[in-house]
Design a protein around this motif. Structure first.
Motif, PDB file in Angstrom:
ATOM      1  N   PHE A 189       0.853  -1.185   0.000  1.00  0.00           N
ATOM      2  CA  PHE A 189       0.000   0.000   0.000  1.00  0.00           C
ATOM      3  C   PHE A 189       0.888   1.234   0.000  1.00  0.00           C
ATOM      4  CE2 PHE A 189      -3.624  -2.236   2.549  1.00  0.00           C
ATOM      5  CZ  PHE A 189      -3.834  -3.077   1.472  1.00  0.00           C
ATOM      6  N   SER A 190       0.782   2.050  -1.020  1.00  0.00           N
ATOM      7  CA  SER A 190       1.586   3.277  -1.080  1.00  0.00           C
ATOM      8  C   SER A 190       0.818   4.431  -0.449  1.00  0.00           C
ATOM      9  CB  SER A 190       1.945   3.618  -2.526  1.00  0.00           C
ATOM     10  OG  SER A 190       0.774   3.864  -3.277  1.00  0.00           O
ATOM     11  N   ASN A 191       1.559   5.460  -0.042  1.00  0.00           N
ATOM     12  CA  ASN A 191       0.968   6.726   0.400  1.00  0.00           C
ATOM     13  C   ASN A 191       2.048   7.787   0.298  1.00  0.00           C
ATOM     14  OD1 ASN A 191       2.546   6.641   2.793  1.00  0.00           O
ATOM     15  ND2 ASN A 191       0.926   5.574   3.914  1.00  0.00           N
ATOM     16  N   LYS A 192       1.827   8.945   0.867  1.00  0.00           N
ATOM     17  CA  LYS A 192       2.781  10.044   0.695  1.00  0.00           C
ATOM     18  C   LYS A 192       4.157   9.710   1.271  1.00  0.00           C
ATOM     19  CE  LYS A 192       1.404  12.549   4.914  1.00  0.00           C
ATOM     20  NZ  LYS A 192       2.718  12.388   5.588  1.00  0.00           N
ATOM     21  N   ASP A 193       4.220   8.819   2.259  1.00  0.00           N
ATOM     22  CA  ASP A 193       5.493   8.437   2.874  1.00  0.00           C
ATOM     23  C   ASP A 193       6.053   7.134   2.305  1.00  0.00           C
ATOM     24  OD1 ASP A 193       5.619  10.611   4.732  1.00  0.00           O
ATOM     25  OD2 ASP A 193       4.149   9.588   5.989  1.00  0.00           O
ATOM     26  N   LYS A 194       5.266   6.460   1.479  1.00  0.00           N
ATOM     27  CA  LYS A 194       5.675   5.154   0.955  1.00  0.00           C
ATOM     28  C   LYS A 194       5.529   5.167  -0.567  1.00  0.00           C
ATOM     29  CE  LYS A 194       2.834   2.698   3.502  1.00  0.00           C
ATOM     30  NZ  LYS A 194       2.229   1.501   4.122  1.00  0.00           N
ATOM     31  N   GLY A 195       6.493   5.783  -1.217  1.00  0.00           N
ATOM     32  CA  GLY A 195       6.445   5.926  -2.669  1.00  0.00           C
ATOM     33  C   GLY A 195       6.471   4.588  -3.382  1.00  0.00           C
ATOM     34  N   ARG A 196       5.624   4.441  -4.387  1.00  0.00           N
ATOM     35  CA  ARG A 196       5.527   3.175  -5.107  1.00  0.00           C
ATOM     36  C   ARG A 196       6.787   2.864  -5.902  1.00  0.00           C
ATOM     37  NH1 ARG A 196       0.652   5.409  -8.971  1.00  0.00           N
ATOM     38  NH2 ARG A 196       1.871   6.861 -10.198  1.00  0.00           N
ATOM     39  N   THR A 197       7.553   3.902  -6.267  1.00  0.00           N
ATOM     40  CA  THR A 197       8.753   3.664  -7.082  1.00  0.00           C
ATOM     41  C   THR A 197       9.866   2.957  -6.305  1.00  0.00           C
ATOM     42  OG1 THR A 197       9.499   5.910  -6.574  1.00  0.00           O
ATOM     43  CG2 THR A 197       8.342   5.594  -8.641  1.00  0.00           C
ATOM     44  N   VAL A 198       9.769   2.935  -4.970  1.00  0.00           N
ATOM     45  CA  VAL A 198      10.800   2.266  -4.164  1.00  0.00           C
ATOM     46  C   VAL A 198      10.846   0.775  -4.477  1.00  0.00           C
ATOM     47  CG1 VAL A 198      11.517   1.689  -1.805  1.00  0.00           C
ATOM     48  CG2 VAL A 198      10.663   3.981  -2.322  1.00  0.00           C
ATOM     49  N   SER A 199       9.722   0.223  -4.907  1.00  0.00           N
ATOM     50  CA  SER A 199       9.669  -1.216  -5.155  1.00  0.00           C
ATOM     51  C   SER A 199      10.077  -1.617  -6.564  1.00  0.00           C
ATOM     52  CB  SER A 199       8.256  -1.749  -4.869  1.00  0.00           C
ATOM     53  OG  SER A 199       7.314  -1.159  -5.751  1.00  0.00           O
ATOM     54  N   PHE A 200      10.122  -0.651  -7.524  1.00  0.00           N
ATOM     55  CA  PHE A 200      10.418  -1.102  -8.894  1.00  0.00           C
ATOM     56  C   PHE A 200      11.499  -0.318  -9.624  1.00  0.00           C
ATOM     57  CE2 PHE A 200       6.728   1.758  -9.531  1.00  0.00           C
ATOM     58  CZ  PHE A 200       7.208   2.601 -10.517  1.00  0.00           C
ATOM     59  N   LEU A 201      11.961   0.820  -9.098  1.00  0.00           N
ATOM     60  CA  LEU A 201      13.023   1.543  -9.801  1.00  0.00           C
ATOM     61  C   LEU A 201      14.435   1.084  -9.420  1.00  0.00           C
ATOM     62  CD1 LEU A 201      11.834   5.259 -10.136  1.00  0.00           C
ATOM     63  CD2 LEU A 201      11.906   3.466 -11.867  1.00  0.00           C
ATOM     64  N   PRO A 202      14.712   0.753  -8.150  1.00  0.00           N
ATOM     65  CA  PRO A 202      16.055   0.261  -7.820  1.00  0.00           C
ATOM     66  C   PRO A 202      16.377  -1.040  -8.553  1.00  0.00           C
ATOM     67  CG  PRO A 202      14.922   0.986  -5.848  1.00  0.00           C
ATOM     68  CD  PRO A 202      13.894   0.963  -6.945  1.00  0.00           C
ATOM     69  N   LEU A 203      17.664  -1.336  -8.646  1.00  0.00           N
ATOM     70  CA  LEU A 203      18.115  -2.526  -9.375  1.00  0.00           C
ATOM     71  C   LEU A 203      17.675  -3.820  -8.681  1.00  0.00           C
ATOM     72  CD1 LEU A 203      19.787  -3.252 -11.896  1.00  0.00           C
ATOM     73  CD2 LEU A 203      21.805  -3.377 -10.417  1.00  0.00           C
ATOM     74  N   LYS A 204      17.628  -3.782  -7.342  1.00  0.00           N
ATOM     75  CA  LYS A 204      17.196  -4.958  -6.572  1.00  0.00           C
ATOM     76  C   LYS A 204      16.143  -4.547  -5.557  1.00  0.00           C
ATOM     77  CE  LYS A 204      21.817  -6.105  -7.517  1.00  0.00           C
ATOM     78  NZ  LYS A 204      23.084  -5.350  -7.380  1.00  0.00           N
ATOM     79  N   SER A 205      15.357  -5.520  -5.149  1.00  0.00           N
ATOM     80  CA  SER A 205      14.269  -5.252  -4.205  1.00  0.00           C
ATOM     81  C   SER A 205      14.338  -6.203  -3.024  1.00  0.00           C
ATOM     82  CB  SER A 205      12.913  -5.400  -4.908  1.00  0.00           C
ATOM     83  OG  SER A 205      11.847  -5.265  -3.993  1.00  0.00           O
ATOM     84  N   ILE A 206      14.210  -5.639  -1.817  1.00  0.00           N
ATOM     85  CA  ILE A 206      14.098  -6.441  -0.606  1.00  0.00           C
ATOM     86  C   ILE A 206      12.769  -6.086   0.046  1.00  0.00           C
ATOM     87  CG2 ILE A 206      15.026  -6.926   1.691  1.00  0.00           C
ATOM     88  CD1 ILE A 206      17.810  -6.254   0.616  1.00  0.00           C
ATOM     89  N   ILE A 207      11.938  -7.091   0.250  1.00  0.00           N
ATOM     90  CA  ILE A 207      10.622  -6.866   0.853  1.00  0.00           C
ATOM     91  C   ILE A 207      10.550  -7.623   2.174  1.00  0.00           C
ATOM     92  CG2 ILE A 207       8.126  -7.044   0.581  1.00  0.00           C
ATOM     93  CD1 ILE A 207       8.523  -6.976  -2.441  1.00  0.00           C
ATOM     94  N   ILE A 208      10.332  -6.890   3.252  1.00  0.00           N
ATOM     95  CA  ILE A 208      10.170  -7.498   4.568  1.00  0.00           C
ATOM     96  C   ILE A 208       8.728  -7.961   4.705  1.00  0.00           C
ATOM     97  CG2 ILE A 208      10.217  -7.058   7.057  1.00  0.00           C
ATOM     98  CD1 ILE A 208      12.455  -5.018   6.499  1.00  0.00           C
ATOM     99  N   MET A 209       8.547  -9.222   5.123  1.00  0.00           N
ATOM    100  CA  MET A 209       7.215  -9.812   5.190  1.00  0.00           C
ATOM    101  C   MET A 209       6.941 -10.363   6.587  1.00  0.00           C
ATOM    102  SD  MET A 209       7.028 -11.925   1.618  1.00  0.00           S
ATOM    103  CE  MET A 209       6.659 -11.096   0.065  1.00  0.00           C
TER     104      MET A 209
END
Length: 239
Positions: A155-175
């Motif tokens: 869920f994105s919002n003003k503090d959680k930009g959606r581009t953080v998940s797809f613009l960097p070369l690698k992605s780490i998602i804490i679950m």
């Protein structure tokens, strides 16, 4: 300039008549289906069985999965970041990072090691996007996790930009382990309940399934065409 709709009711009733209906329906009654196959998938699975299903799926979507707990999370995150080549790193501005004890890592430990960390700042506007484009790793947190498909729901919002998940070369998602549900069916219900209770939802909800995967007509797989080339899920035992 606004227009005026004329003879709307008569026009719609004429169409309804041609379709063999008495009149134009202003509401639709939700059907009551006798069979719900979407509920059968992993129906009786407990949290450990859901995690095992997620692990199996991650082997199919080229995603690293690491299990840890809150005590060992910093060391786990440092290890995977080192394996992925270090910074620059971009993250959300998310209170859950502080709950997981990651503030010292983001604000002190990594900067002292000359690893650049940028936390999303809505006051910076498009500068956040520029920094995300230059980042080696983006770190986010899954709000809902789908075991069947290996999907993180963000869920994105003003503090959680959606581009953080797809613009960097690698992605780490804490679950968080508690975020794992069987499939899209349960995620849709969770989102619907939030809407029904008046909760303000994100303007964008991203469903992310591992790194970017594309295949041409001959089914030759190419990773990273339109997103991260590598992805890792870090499962936190929080139940």
């Amino acid at each position: 300039m606004s227009g005026t709709i004329q003879n709307r009711e008569a026009f719609l009733n004429k169409i309804a008549s041609r379709l063999g209906r008495d009149k134009f329906q202003t509401s639709v009654e939700e059907p009551n289906w006798s069979y719900h196959p979407q509920d059968a998938v992993l129906k009786h699975a407990d949290s450990d069985e859901l995690l095992e299903a997620l692990k199996t799926q991650c082997t199919k979507i080229h995603t690293d999965l690491i299990e840890t707990n809150k005590t060992e999370l910093i060391d786990t995150l440092r290890t995977i970041v080192a394996q992925y080549g270090g910074g620059p790193i971009v993250t959300w501005k998310d209170a859950r990072f502080e709950e997981y004890g990651l503030s010292s890592l983001f604000n002190h430990i990594w900067p002292s090691e000359n690893i650049q960390v940028h936390q999303w700042n809505p006051e910076l506007g498009e500068e956040n996007i520029t920094l995300a484009e230059k980042a080696n790793i983006g770190i986010t947190i899954s709000d809902i996790t789908l075991a069947e498909s290996g999907t993180a729901v963000l869920f994105s919002n003003k503090d959680k930009g959606r581009t953080v998940s797809f613009l960097p070369l690698k992605s780490i998602i804490i679950m968080p382990k508690s975020s794992i549900v069987p499939r899209m069916t349960q995620a849709a219900r969770i989102i619907r309940e939030k809407v029904k209770h008046g909760e303000h939802l994100a303007s964008c909800i991203n469903f992310i399934t591992g790194p970017s995967n594309s295949a041409d007509i001959e089914m030759n797989l190419v990773v990273g065409v339109h997103g991260p080339v590598k992805a890792a899920y870090i499962i936190i035992e929080d139940l």
